[in-house]
Design a protein around this motif. Structure first.
Motif, PDB file in Angstrom:
ATOM      1  N   VAL A   1      28.280 -27.293   8.956  1.00  0.00           N
ATOM      2  CA  VAL A   1      26.996 -26.853   9.445  1.00  0.00           C
ATOM      3  C   VAL A   1      26.035 -26.119   9.296  1.00  0.00           C
ATOM      4  O   VAL A   1      24.611 -25.921   9.133  1.00  0.00           O
ATOM      5  N   ASP A   2      26.214 -25.939   7.772  1.00  0.00           N
ATOM      6  CA  ASP A   2      24.450 -25.017   6.814  1.00  0.00           C
ATOM      7  C   ASP A   2      25.121 -25.611   5.484  1.00  0.00           C
ATOM      8  O   ASP A   2      26.407 -25.020   5.119  1.00  0.00           O
ATOM      9  N   THR A   3      24.126 -25.663   4.667  1.00  0.00           N
ATOM     10  CA  THR A   3      23.937 -25.661   3.480  1.00  0.00           C
ATOM     11  C   THR A   3      22.154 -25.513   2.808  1.00  0.00           C
ATOM     12  O   THR A   3      22.238 -26.271   1.669  1.00  0.00           O
ATOM     13  N   SER A   4      21.749 -24.698   3.703  1.00  0.00           N
ATOM     14  CA  SER A   4      20.449 -24.751   3.484  1.00  0.00           C
ATOM     15  C   SER A   4      20.394 -23.652   2.337  1.00  0.00           C
ATOM     16  O   SER A   4      19.193 -23.816   2.126  1.00  0.00           O
ATOM     17  N   LYS A   5      20.433 -22.813   2.418  1.00  0.00           N
ATOM     18  CA  LYS A   5      20.729 -21.284   0.879  1.00  0.00           C
ATOM     19  C   LYS A   5      21.979 -21.621  -0.737  1.00  0.00           C
ATOM     20  O   LYS A   5      23.163 -21.377   0.228  1.00  0.00           O
ATOM     21  N   LYS A   6      21.670 -22.768  -1.528  1.00  0.00           N
ATOM     22  CA  LYS A   6      22.453 -22.250  -2.230  1.00  0.00           C
ATOM     23  C   LYS A   6      23.091 -20.803  -2.969  1.00  0.00           C
ATOM     24  O   LYS A   6      22.070 -20.813  -4.222  1.00  0.00           O
ATOM     25  N   VAL A   7      23.770 -20.446  -2.210  1.00  0.00           N
ATOM     26  CA  VAL A   7      24.496 -18.889  -2.754  1.00  0.00           C
ATOM     27  C   VAL A   7      25.364 -19.252  -2.356  1.00  0.00           C
ATOM     28  O   VAL A   7      26.529 -20.049  -1.938  1.00  0.00           O
ATOM     29  N   SER A   8      26.762 -18.582  -3.439  1.00  0.00           N
ATOM     30  CA  SER A   8      27.934 -18.404  -3.366  1.00  0.00           C
ATOM     31  C   SER A   8      28.203 -17.064  -1.850  1.00  0.00           C
ATOM     32  O   SER A   8      27.246 -16.414  -2.242  1.00  0.00           O
ATOM     33  N   ILE A   9      28.922 -18.167  -0.869  1.00  0.00           N
ATOM     34  CA  ILE A   9      29.722 -16.825   0.092  1.00  0.00           C
ATOM     35  C   ILE A   9      30.282 -16.584   0.186  1.00  0.00           C
ATOM     36  O   ILE A   9      31.672 -17.891   0.030  1.00  0.00           O
ATOM     37  N   ARG A  10      31.145 -15.884   0.015  1.00  0.00           N
ATOM     38  CA  ARG A  10      32.530 -14.827   0.028  1.00  0.00           C
ATOM     39  C   ARG A  10      32.942 -13.850   1.527  1.00  0.00           C
ATOM     40  O   ARG A  10      33.929 -13.638   2.369  1.00  0.00           O
ATOM     41  N   GLY A  11      31.227 -13.393   2.289  1.00  0.00           N
ATOM     42  CA  GLY A  11      31.747 -12.439   2.762  1.00  0.00           C
ATOM     43  C   GLY A  11      30.999 -13.264   4.144  1.00  0.00           C
ATOM     44  O   GLY A  11      30.877 -14.039   4.105  1.00  0.00           O
ATOM     45  N   LEU A  12      32.846 -13.817   4.986  1.00  0.00           N
ATOM     46  CA  LEU A  12      32.815 -13.792   6.477  1.00  0.00           C
ATOM     47  C   LEU A  12      33.000 -13.458   7.504  1.00  0.00           C
ATOM     48  O   LEU A  12      34.232 -12.846   7.552  1.00  0.00           O
ATOM     49  N   SER A  13      32.378 -12.971   8.752  1.00  0.00           N
ATOM     50  CA  SER A  13      32.893 -12.435   9.850  1.00  0.00           C
ATOM     51  C   SER A  13      32.203 -12.999  11.060  1.00  0.00           C
ATOM     52  O   SER A  13      32.075 -13.359  10.904  1.00  0.00           O
ATOM     53  N   VAL A  14      33.340 -13.327  11.847  1.00  0.00           N
ATOM     54  CA  VAL A  14      32.883 -14.550  13.689  1.00  0.00           C
ATOM     55  C   VAL A  14      33.302 -13.335  14.451  1.00  0.00           C
ATOM     56  O   VAL A  14      34.466 -12.486  14.690  1.00  0.00           O
ATOM     57  N   VAL A  15      32.274 -12.724  14.999  1.00  0.00           N
ATOM     58  CA  VAL A  15      32.989 -12.322  16.494  1.00  0.00           C
ATOM     59  C   VAL A  15      32.933 -12.872  17.300  1.00  0.00           C
ATOM     60  O   VAL A  15      33.777 -12.216  17.678  1.00  0.00           O
ATOM     61  N   ASP A  16      32.968 -13.760  18.105  1.00  0.00           N
ATOM     62  CA  ASP A  16      33.095 -14.130  18.867  1.00  0.00           C
ATOM     63  C   ASP A  16      32.437 -15.767  18.997  1.00  0.00           C
ATOM     64  O   ASP A  16      32.337 -16.386  17.590  1.00  0.00           O
ATOM     65  N   ASN A  17      32.998 -16.544  19.768  1.00  0.00           N
ATOM     66  CA  ASN A  17      32.751 -18.552  19.956  1.00  0.00           C
ATOM     67  C   ASN A  17      30.793 -18.929  19.725  1.00  0.00           C
ATOM     68  O   ASN A  17      30.501 -19.628  18.226  1.00  0.00           O
ATOM     69  N   ASN A  18      30.107 -17.335  19.778  1.00  0.00           N
ATOM     70  CA  ASN A  18      29.046 -18.093  19.414  1.00  0.00           C
ATOM     71  C   ASN A  18      27.784 -17.276  18.226  1.00  0.00           C
ATOM     72  O   ASN A  18      27.304 -17.892  17.487  1.00  0.00           O
ATOM     73  N   THR A  19      29.045 -16.009  17.240  1.00  0.00           N
ATOM     74  CA  THR A  19      28.100 -14.890  16.811  1.00  0.00           C
ATOM     75  C   THR A  19      28.882 -15.642  15.345  1.00  0.00           C
ATOM     76  O   THR A  19      30.096 -14.602  15.234  1.00  0.00           O
ATOM     77  N   VAL A  20      28.297 -15.860  14.282  1.00  0.00           N
ATOM     78  CA  VAL A  20      28.436 -15.726  13.125  1.00  0.00           C
ATOM     79  C   VAL A  20      27.720 -15.033  11.966  1.00  0.00           C
ATOM     80  O   VAL A  20      26.364 -14.981  11.948  1.00  0.00           O
ATOM     81  N   TRP A  21      28.046 -14.446  11.400  1.00  0.00           N
ATOM     82  CA  TRP A  21      27.726 -13.479  10.298  1.00  0.00           C
ATOM     83  C   TRP A  21      28.697 -13.798   8.598  1.00  0.00           C
ATOM     84  O   TRP A  21      29.245 -14.262   8.291  1.00  0.00           O
ATOM     85  N   CYS A  22      27.576 -14.059   7.944  1.00  0.00           N
ATOM     86  CA  CYS A  22      27.583 -14.088   6.359  1.00  0.00           C
ATOM     87  C   CYS A  22      26.537 -13.425   5.310  1.00  0.00           C
ATOM     88  O   CYS A  22      25.926 -13.200   5.674  1.00  0.00           O
ATOM     89  N   SER A  23      27.599 -13.147   4.525  1.00  0.00           N
ATOM     90  CA  SER A  23      27.436 -12.760   3.140  1.00  0.00           C
ATOM     91  C   SER A  23      27.478 -13.419   1.304  1.00  0.00           C
ATOM     92  O   SER A  23      28.909 -13.550   1.455  1.00  0.00           O
ATOM     93  N   GLY A  24      26.541 -12.965   0.613  1.00  0.00           N
ATOM     94  CA  GLY A  24      26.551 -14.010  -0.518  1.00  0.00           C
ATOM     95  C   GLY A  24      25.807 -13.217  -1.785  1.00  0.00           C
ATOM     96  O   GLY A  24      25.549 -12.458  -1.561  1.00  0.00           O
ATOM     97  N   THR A  25      25.822 -14.080  -2.481  1.00  0.00           N
ATOM     98  CA  THR A  25      25.072 -13.254  -4.098  1.00  0.00           C
ATOM     99  C   THR A  25      23.393 -13.316  -3.434  1.00  0.00           C
ATOM    100  O   THR A  25      22.717 -13.876  -2.672  1.00  0.00           O
ATOM    101  N   ASN A  26      22.742 -12.633  -4.765  1.00  0.00           N
ATOM    102  CA  ASN A  26      21.218 -12.864  -4.783  1.00  0.00           C
ATOM    103  C   ASN A  26      20.669 -12.360  -3.059  1.00  0.00           C
ATOM    104  O   ASN A  26      20.058 -12.400  -2.909  1.00  0.00           O
ATOM    105  N   GLY A  27      21.399 -10.999  -2.809  1.00  0.00           N
ATOM    106  CA  GLY A  27      21.240 -10.390  -1.847  1.00  0.00           C
ATOM    107  C   GLY A  27      21.114 -10.695  -0.536  1.00  0.00           C
ATOM    108  O   GLY A  27      20.632  -9.944   0.775  1.00  0.00           O
ATOM    109  N   SER A  28      21.932 -12.295   0.047  1.00  0.00           N
ATOM    110  CA  SER A  28      21.933 -12.810   0.727  1.00  0.00           C
ATOM    111  C   SER A  28      22.698 -12.597   2.090  1.00  0.00           C
ATOM    112  O   SER A  28      23.922 -12.345   2.096  1.00  0.00           O
ATOM    113  N   VAL A  29      22.813 -12.399   3.501  1.00  0.00           N
ATOM    114  CA  VAL A  29      22.989 -12.323   4.291  1.00  0.00           C
ATOM    115  C   VAL A  29      22.449 -13.716   5.923  1.00  0.00           C
ATOM    116  O   VAL A  29      21.237 -13.513   5.603  1.00  0.00           O
TER     117      VAL A  29
END
Length: 340
Positions: free
Chosen positions: A28-56
Motif C-alpha cells: 500500500v505504500d513505498t513512497s519513503k525509502k527508509v527501514s520501518i520496524r515500528g508499526l502500530s494499528v489502532v483500528d481499521n482506519n488508523t495506522v502508524w509506522c516509524s523508522g530510520t532518518n527520524g521518519s514517522v
C-alpha cells in the motif's frame, strides 16, 4: 430428491470456492525509502509506522494514503518502535544513546520528549501497552541487568523498574520489531505483569511476577541468534527468532510456551516457520502470523504447523487493537496490508 441433493452439493462446492481464498498481501505504500520496524494499528482506519532518518508515517483512511514526516531535531534518529493510542496520540522510541521517547497529541505535528537517558550503552528495544495506558519498555542490559521502564499514563511519565536478575554475558535484546516484551494478565491474582525474551549467545524467557528465568530451547550461541519476538494469548505464548545472518534456516526458530504450568512448558512446532522471523502475532487463539526477511508464514492450528504464504521481506506485522486490519512493514519503506 436425488436431483435436489446434487444441486445442493454443487452449490456448496461453488460457495466454498468463493470464500476459501488464500491470504493475500497487498503493498500500500513505498513512497519513503527508509527501514520501518515500528508499526502500530489502532483500528481499521488508523495506522502508524516509524523508522530510520527520524521518519514517522500515519494513515487515517485504512491505508489508502500515508502522510510521512521527519521529526524536527531528530532527523538522524532511528525510531525502532511506535505505540499509537488513537489518530492523534502516539509514542516513538529512539534506540541508542541518548535513548529517547517522544509523544505527540496532535497527529505528529509536534512532539514532546517524555523520556531521555544518556547512560553509556543505552539501547532501547521494544515497547508494549495494555488497553488502559499501562506500558513497559525494555532495553539492553545496563550493568548486566535488564533495563526496564514502566508507565501508567500512556507514556507521559516513566519510572525505572530496577530488577535484580542478571543477564548472562552475551545475552541482550533485538530491536528488530519492537515486540520482545509483552504485558500479560495473571488470571488468578488479576494483576498485570510482563514477559520478555532475550537473544544473542544466550536466549532466555523471563516472567516478571515470578522473577524466574528459563532457558529457551531456541537457536543460540551467536550474536545474531536467539529470540526476536513474543506474543501472548491468555496462558499461551509464542516466541520466534532464528539467525538473521542465515535467514532461511529453520533450525529451532520457534517455541510454543504453555504458561499454565510451573515451570512453563516449552515445545516446538511440527512444521516451523520457513526461516528467521523477527515478529509474530496472534490473530485468534488458533490463527497466527509471523514475518521476517525471508518471508511470511501463517498457522491455523495455534502455531503447531506453519505455511509459507510469501517470500517478501518484512520486519514487523501487527493487527488492529480495535478491528481486524492486519499490516506489515519492512525495508525500503514498504508497508503492506494482509487480507486473510
Amino acid at each position: 430428491m436425488l436431483q435436489k441433493s446434487i444441486v445442493i452439493l454443487i452449490f456448496s462446492c461453488f460457495s466454498t470456492s468463493i470464500y476459501a481464498q488464500n491470504p493475500t498481501i497487498t503493498i500500500v505504500d513505498t513512497s519513503k525509502k527508509v527501514s520501518i520496524r515500528g508499526l502500530s494499528v489502532v483500528d481499521n482506519n488508523t495506522v502508524w509506522c516509524s523508522g530510520t532518518n527520524g521518519s514517522v508515517a500515519r494513515s487515517i483512511d485504512g491505508g489508502k494514503t500515508f502522510i510521512w514526516q521527519t521529526v524536527k531535531g531528530y532527523e538522524k534518529r532511528d525510531f525502532r518502535d511506535i505505540e499509537a493510542f488513537d489518530a492523534n496520540t502516539a509514542l516513538i522510541m529512539g534506540i541508542a544513546e541518548p535513548a529517547i521517547i517522544l509523544k505527540t497529541k496532535d497527529g505528529g505535528n509536534t512532539w514532546r520528549k517524555v523520556f531521555e537517558d544518556s547512560t553509556k550503552g543505552m539501547f532501547l528495544d521494544a515497547m508494549d501497552f495494555d488497553e488502559k495506558g499501562n506500558g513497559v519498555v525494555v532495553g539492553d542490559p545496563i550493568d548486566g541487568k535488564p533495563y526496564i521502564l514502566l508507565t501508567k499514563n500512556e507514556g507521559d511519565d516513566w519510572v525505572r523498574d530496577k530488577r535484580n536478575d542478571t543477564l548472562i554475558v552475551g545475552e541482550a535484546f533485538f530491536a528488530s520489531s519492537g515486540t520482545n516484551i509483552k504485558i500479560i494478565m495473571n488470571n488468578i491474582e488479576l494483576l498485570k505483569s510482563y514477559v520478555f525474551a532475550t537473544g544473542g549467545t544466550k536466549s532466555t524467557f523471563h516472567i516478571d511476577n515470578t522473577k524466574k528465568i528459563f532457558k529457551l530451547p531456541i537457536i543460540q550461541g551467536k550474536e545474531s541468534t536467539g529470540a526476536n519476538s513474543i506474543d501472548v494469548y491468555k496462558n499461551n505464548a509464542i516466541i520466534v527468532g532464528g539467525d538473521f545472518t542465515n535467514d532461511k534456516d529453520t533450525t529451532l526458530n520457534c517455541v510454543l510456551v504453555d504458561m499454565q504450568t510451573n515451570p512453563p512448558k516449552f515445545s516446538h512446532p511440527q512444521t516451523p516457520p520457513h526461516g528467521y522471523r523477527s515478529c509474530v502475532i496472534y490473530i485468534t487463539k488458533k490463527t497466527l502470523v509471523t514475518c521476517g526477511t525471508s518471508g511470511v508464514d501463517i498457522s491455523y492450528d495455534g502455531g503447531k504447523n506453519w505455511e509459507l504464504i510469501s517470500t517478501q521481506s518484512f520486519h514487523v506485522v501487527q493487527k488492529a487493537k480495535k478491528g481486524n486490519a492486519i499490516y506489515l512493514a519492512g525495508s525500503k519503506g514498504k508497508i503492506a496490508k494482509l487480507e486473510l
